[in-house]
Design a protein around this motif. Sequence first.
Motif, PDB file in Angstrom:
ATOM      1  N   TRP A  45      40.150  40.371  30.591  1.00 21.91           N
ATOM      2  CA  TRP A  45      39.208  40.121  31.664  1.00 21.91           C
ATOM      3  C   TRP A  45      39.846  40.516  32.982  1.00 21.91           C
ATOM      4  CZ3 TRP A  45      41.561  37.002  35.102  1.00 21.91           C
ATOM      5  CH2 TRP A  45      42.569  36.160  34.630  1.00 21.91           C
ATOM      6  N   SER A  46      39.032  40.640  33.994  1.00 20.65           N
ATOM      7  CA  SER A  46      39.555  40.904  35.338  1.00 20.65           C
ATOM      8  C   SER A  46      38.589  40.394  36.392  1.00 20.65           C
ATOM      9  CB  SER A  46      39.810  42.398  35.535  1.00 20.65           C
ATOM     10  OG  SER A  46      38.617  43.128  35.427  1.00 20.65           O
ATOM     11  N   ILE A  47      39.128  39.705  37.347  1.00 24.67           N
ATOM     12  CA  ILE A  47      38.439  39.331  38.583  1.00 24.67           C
ATOM     13  C   ILE A  47      39.532  39.402  39.644  1.00 24.67           C
ATOM     14  CG2 ILE A  47      37.215  37.565  39.878  1.00 24.67           C
ATOM     15  CD1 ILE A  47      36.198  36.454  37.243  1.00 24.67           C
ATOM     16  N   LEU A  48      39.674  40.543  40.253  1.00 26.85           N
ATOM     17  CA  LEU A  48      40.768  40.890  41.159  1.00 26.85           C
ATOM     18  C   LEU A  48      42.095  40.963  40.404  1.00 26.85           C
ATOM     19  CD1 LEU A  48      39.899  38.942  44.410  1.00 26.85           C
ATOM     20  CD2 LEU A  48      39.335  41.282  43.814  1.00 26.85           C
ATOM     21  N   TYR A  49      42.383  39.989  39.568  1.00 32.68           N
ATOM     22  CA  TYR A  49      43.573  39.998  38.726  1.00 32.68           C
ATOM     23  C   TYR A  49      43.147  40.456  37.335  1.00 32.68           C
ATOM     24  CZ  TYR A  49      47.575  38.239  36.090  1.00 32.68           C
ATOM     25  OH  TYR A  49      48.668  38.136  35.276  1.00 32.68           O
ATOM     26  N   GLY A  76      43.812  44.529  41.604  1.00 30.35           N
ATOM     27  CA  GLY A  76      43.041  45.575  42.248  1.00 30.35           C
ATOM     28  C   GLY A  76      41.610  45.127  42.428  1.00 30.35           C
ATOM     29  N   LEU A  77      40.758  46.050  42.691  1.00 33.00           N
ATOM     30  CA  LEU A  77      39.345  45.759  42.901  1.00 33.00           C
ATOM     31  C   LEU A  77      38.611  45.903  41.572  1.00 33.00           C
ATOM     32  CD1 LEU A  77      38.947  47.747  46.213  1.00 33.00           C
ATOM     33  CD2 LEU A  77      39.293  45.290  45.947  1.00 33.00           C
ATOM     34  N   THR A  78      38.769  44.927  40.702  1.00 29.41           N
ATOM     35  CA  THR A  78      38.172  45.008  39.361  1.00 29.41           C
ATOM     36  C   THR A  78      37.380  43.740  39.054  1.00 29.41           C
ATOM     37  OG1 THR A  78      40.081  44.017  38.270  1.00 29.41           O
ATOM     38  CG2 THR A  78      40.091  46.407  38.502  1.00 29.41           C
TER      39      THR A  78
END
Length: 151
Positions: A45-49, A76-78
């Motif tokens: 998963w990703s939300i910034l991290y 990043g921007l994810t």
Amino acid sequence: MSKRTLGLTAALLLCAGGLASLPAAPAQAAEANLKCHLKFSLAGWSILYKHAEGHGTVVCDNGERAAVKINVVGGGLTAGKYRIDNGTGEITHVRSIQDVFGDYAQAGAEAGVVKSGSADVLTKGTTSLALAGAGEGINLGVSVGKFTITH
């Protein structure tokens, strides 16, 4: 000739004879061209991290093989959640399977809805890892991180 010159000449001949018994450099360079193949599954998963974990198998052309764990972290921007099944990778410029383990630098752009795809080229010094895989999920963004292969 003096005794000193004779002694020096004898020492040089002994060193030259010792060097002749060492393996040639091209043989060592050829070993660094071993290729290993990675098969893996990964979910994350990703939300910034960005975070993902998985497992797989590495098999080298010389017959060496190992079960491996995979960990991906970064930022990043994810945003998204994804899964990759039956992913593959080719690891080049290694001398043995031991060169496969460690941290690879990763940078990538992701985009996908429902059917998600991934293709990355990562590096660890002179060792390269080219990854490909397909799976399911939603992911969007640009990230930089670390792809780690351990025992």
